[in-house]
Design an enzyme around this catalytic site. Structure first.
Site, PDB file in Angstrom:
ATOM      1  NE  ARG A  70      -4.375  -1.346   1.548  1.00  7.47           N
ATOM      2  CZ  ARG A  70      -5.283  -1.862   2.345  1.00  7.47           C
ATOM      3  NH1 ARG A  70      -5.125  -1.783   3.655  1.00  7.47           N
ATOM      4  NH2 ARG A  70      -6.368  -2.435   1.859  1.00  7.47           N
ATOM      5  CE  LYS A 124     -23.219 -12.068   8.783  1.00  4.08           C
ATOM      6  NZ  LYS A 124     -23.374 -10.898   9.634  1.00  4.08           N
ATOM      7  N   GLY A 168     -10.221  -6.856  -1.337  1.00  5.28           N
ATOM      8  CA  GLY A 168     -10.570  -7.674  -0.175  1.00  5.28           C
ATOM      9  C   GLY A 168      -9.936  -9.054  -0.225  1.00  5.28           C
ATOM     10  N   GLY A 213     -14.144  -2.881   0.194  1.00  7.97           N
ATOM     11  CA  GLY A 213     -15.416  -2.194   0.439  1.00  7.97           C
ATOM     12  C   GLY A 213     -15.658  -1.114  -0.604  1.00  7.97           C
TER      13      GLY A 213
HETATM   14  P1  AMP Z   1     -16.451 -11.855   2.681  1.00  9.18           P
HETATM   15  O1  AMP Z   1     -15.754 -10.944   3.636  1.00  9.18           O
HETATM   16  O2  AMP Z   1     -17.930 -11.810   2.768  1.00  9.18           O
HETATM   17  O3  AMP Z   1     -15.933 -11.718   1.254  1.00  9.18           O
HETATM   18  O4  AMP Z   1     -16.091 -13.337   3.159  1.00  9.18           O
HETATM   19  C1  AMP Z   1     -14.811 -13.871   3.089  1.00  9.18           C
HETATM   20  C2  AMP Z   1     -14.735 -15.032   4.011  1.00  9.18           C
HETATM   21  O5  AMP Z   1     -15.703 -15.994   3.650  1.00  9.18           O
HETATM   22  C3  AMP Z   1     -13.393 -15.737   3.977  1.00  9.18           C
HETATM   23  O6  AMP Z   1     -12.780 -15.595   5.230  1.00  9.18           O
HETATM   24  C4  AMP Z   1     -13.741 -17.178   3.696  1.00  9.18           C
HETATM   25  O7  AMP Z   1     -13.025 -18.102   4.497  1.00  9.18           O
HETATM   26  C5  AMP Z   1     -15.216 -17.259   4.039  1.00  9.18           C
HETATM   27  N1  AMP Z   1     -15.902 -18.329   3.329  1.00  9.18           N
HETATM   28  C6  AMP Z   1     -15.955 -18.533   2.007  1.00  9.18           C
HETATM   29  N2  AMP Z   1     -16.652 -19.648   1.730  1.00  9.18           N
HETATM   30  C7  AMP Z   1     -17.035 -20.175   2.891  1.00  9.18           C
HETATM   31  C8  AMP Z   1     -17.789 -21.328   3.266  1.00  9.18           C
HETATM   32  N3  AMP Z   1     -18.270 -22.154   2.350  1.00  9.18           N
HETATM   33  N4  AMP Z   1     -18.020 -21.534   4.582  1.00  9.18           N
HETATM   34  C9  AMP Z   1     -17.535 -20.681   5.504  1.00  9.18           C
HETATM   35  N5  AMP Z   1     -16.819 -19.590   5.221  1.00  9.18           N
HETATM   36  C10 AMP Z   1     -16.569 -19.334   3.932  1.00  9.18           C
END
Ligand code: AMP
Length: 417
Positions: A35, A222, A375, A398
């Site tokens: 960065r 999520k 991210g 983000g």
């Molecule tokens: P996000 O911040 O929403 O992009 O989520 C990223 C996180 O989702 C990472 O830390 C991944 O380990 C987790 N992740 C991705 N797929 C899965 C899954 N099938 N079950 C649990 N965690 C997951």
């Protein structure tokens, strides 16, 4: 929109540059100074133009709200601030600037506010750099406190925004300062890093016919976090591939057994609405890598489940059939936007799905415009060695999502525009 290129000679001018030095670090040791490196072209160019550069950035977070609510003590806040001292960036900054300019640059460090900052700014000569302490040491930063913005703005003649990762936040250092300077008729501009981000991400929102089929790939945890971006992408894309934990909420709507996989209960209705609207344009996994233990304990069971997932198991990556299906869809794309890993890529056993997406992008051989939206997916792309296969890997997770969902708008960029 003015860019650094448009600013003429800056001799004698004090230029406030909002950078993103929010680097991963343990104590005084920075584990990845990319960065800092990414901000060098803008800073070096300003110095070549004769400017006196004042750098402002945040580093980590300070839970001011929790202190106010009594959920954290003053001691805990003090410890957070101590942990996130921005002086750790001084040496790498000197090193990279020296390499870019071919001579040593005087880099001083001061508090983020008050007489010490004012004196340090006054002491600058043309071609000098001052790095100020973490902007978030000030509780007014995140509230865009007018007094704080006024103090910062009063110190300088020009504002440059080069912190793309913070451009979705209307804070004092990203919004209040340029707003005030603009009102005074002083120049406000974007830096090279932000210029590149805007150029590349704008293409993902202003879709041309030649960019079709346009395929979005979403993953991560999520659905609720990504509702707005799904809404926007459904309008713009030809296909949306959904993997990661998110996909189980969609599969549940279709009647699949998802065992103990992550379910975003509050998003079930939304997922149903999306599937109805998409009319086959949402592509979901058909198989999963499953495990009986998320924790990497010895003897845990890991296998592939076609379709339904038995109780006691959870899906932690897309399976091989899904990887092949996703690769087929990506192979036809003329433009790809990707955000979110396909599985728990932090664990080696569950990386294959995320790697398969990287391979599919590599196999496009530059024949499509491909963007990774920062991210976790950007970390995965770099970790697995596929960065060069993408047209653009964003520096802001983000910020890039918000830019897509808000049709190319972010507060920290709109204020410059
Ligand atoms: P996000 O911040 O929403 O992009 O989520 C990223 C996180 O989702 C990472 O830390 C991944 O380990 C987790 N992740 C991705 N797929 C899965 C899954 N099938 N079950 C649990 N965690 C997951």
């Amino acid at each position: 929109m003015l860019t650094v290129k448009d600013l003429g000679a800056l001799n004698g001018k004090k230029v406030y540059v909002r950078v993103d030095f929010n680097v991963p670090h343990k104590g005084d040791v920075i584990s990845d100074d990319n960065r800092i490196k990414a901000a060098i072209p803008t800073i070096a160019d300003l110095l070549k133009k004769g400017a006196r550069v004042i750098l402002m950035s945040h580093l980590g977070k300070v839970d001011w709200k929790k202190l106010k609510k009594g959920e954290k003590t003053q001691e805990e806040i003090d410890a957070q601030m101590k942990k996130n001292c921005l002086h750790i960036a001084v040496e790498p900054l000197k090193k990279h600037l020296g390499a870019a300019l071919g001579h040593e640059v005087k880099v001083s460090f001061s508090k983020e506010r008050g007489e010490e900052l004012k004196a340090a700014v006054e002491a600058l000569k043309d071609g000098d750099v001052l790095l100020a302490q973490n902007t978030r040491y000030q509780p007014g930063e995140e509230k865009n406190d007018p007094e704080l913005a006024k103090e910062w703005a009063s110190l300088v003649d020009v504002f440059v925004m080069d912190a793309f990762g913070s451009a979705h936040r209307a804070h004092a250092s990203t919004y209040g300062v340029p707003e005030l300077l603009k009102a005074e008729g002083k120049p406000v501009a974007i830096g090279y890093l932000v210029e590149k981000e805007v150029e590349n991400l704008s293409r993902c929102v202003e879709v041309k016919d030649t960019d079709r089929p346009y395929v979005a790939i979403l993953g991560g945890l999520k659905v609720t976090d990504k509702i707005q971006v799904i809404d926007t992408l459904l309008k713009k894309c030809d296909y949306i591939i959904i993997g990661g934990a998110m996909s189980y909420t969609f599969r549940k709507v279709l009647g699949a057994d998802i065992g103990d996989s992550f379910l975003d209960e509050s998003a079930l209705e939304y997922a149903k609405k999306c599937l109805d609207e998409a009319k086959g344009r949402i592509i979901l996994p058909v198989d999963s890598v499953i495990t009986d233990s998320f924790e990497p304990v010895e003897g845990r069971k890991i296998m592939v489940a076609d379709g339904d997932i038995p109780a006691g198991f959870q899906g932690v990556d897309i399976g091989p059939k899904s990887a092949a299906l996703f690769k087929d869809v990506i192979a036809k794309a003329k433009m790809v936007f990707w955000n979110g890993p396909m599985g728990v890529f932090e664990q080696e056993e569950f990386q294959a799905g995320t790697k398969a997406v990287c391979e599919a992008i590599r196999d496009l051989n530059g024949k499509a415009f491909t963007v990774c939206g920062g991210g976790d997916s950007a970390s995965a792309v770099k970790q697995f060695g596929y960065k060069a296969d993408f047209s653009h890997v964003s520096t802001g997770g983000g910020a890039s999502l918000e830019m897509i969902q808000n049709d190319g708008h972010l507060p920290g960029i709109d204020i410059i525009r």
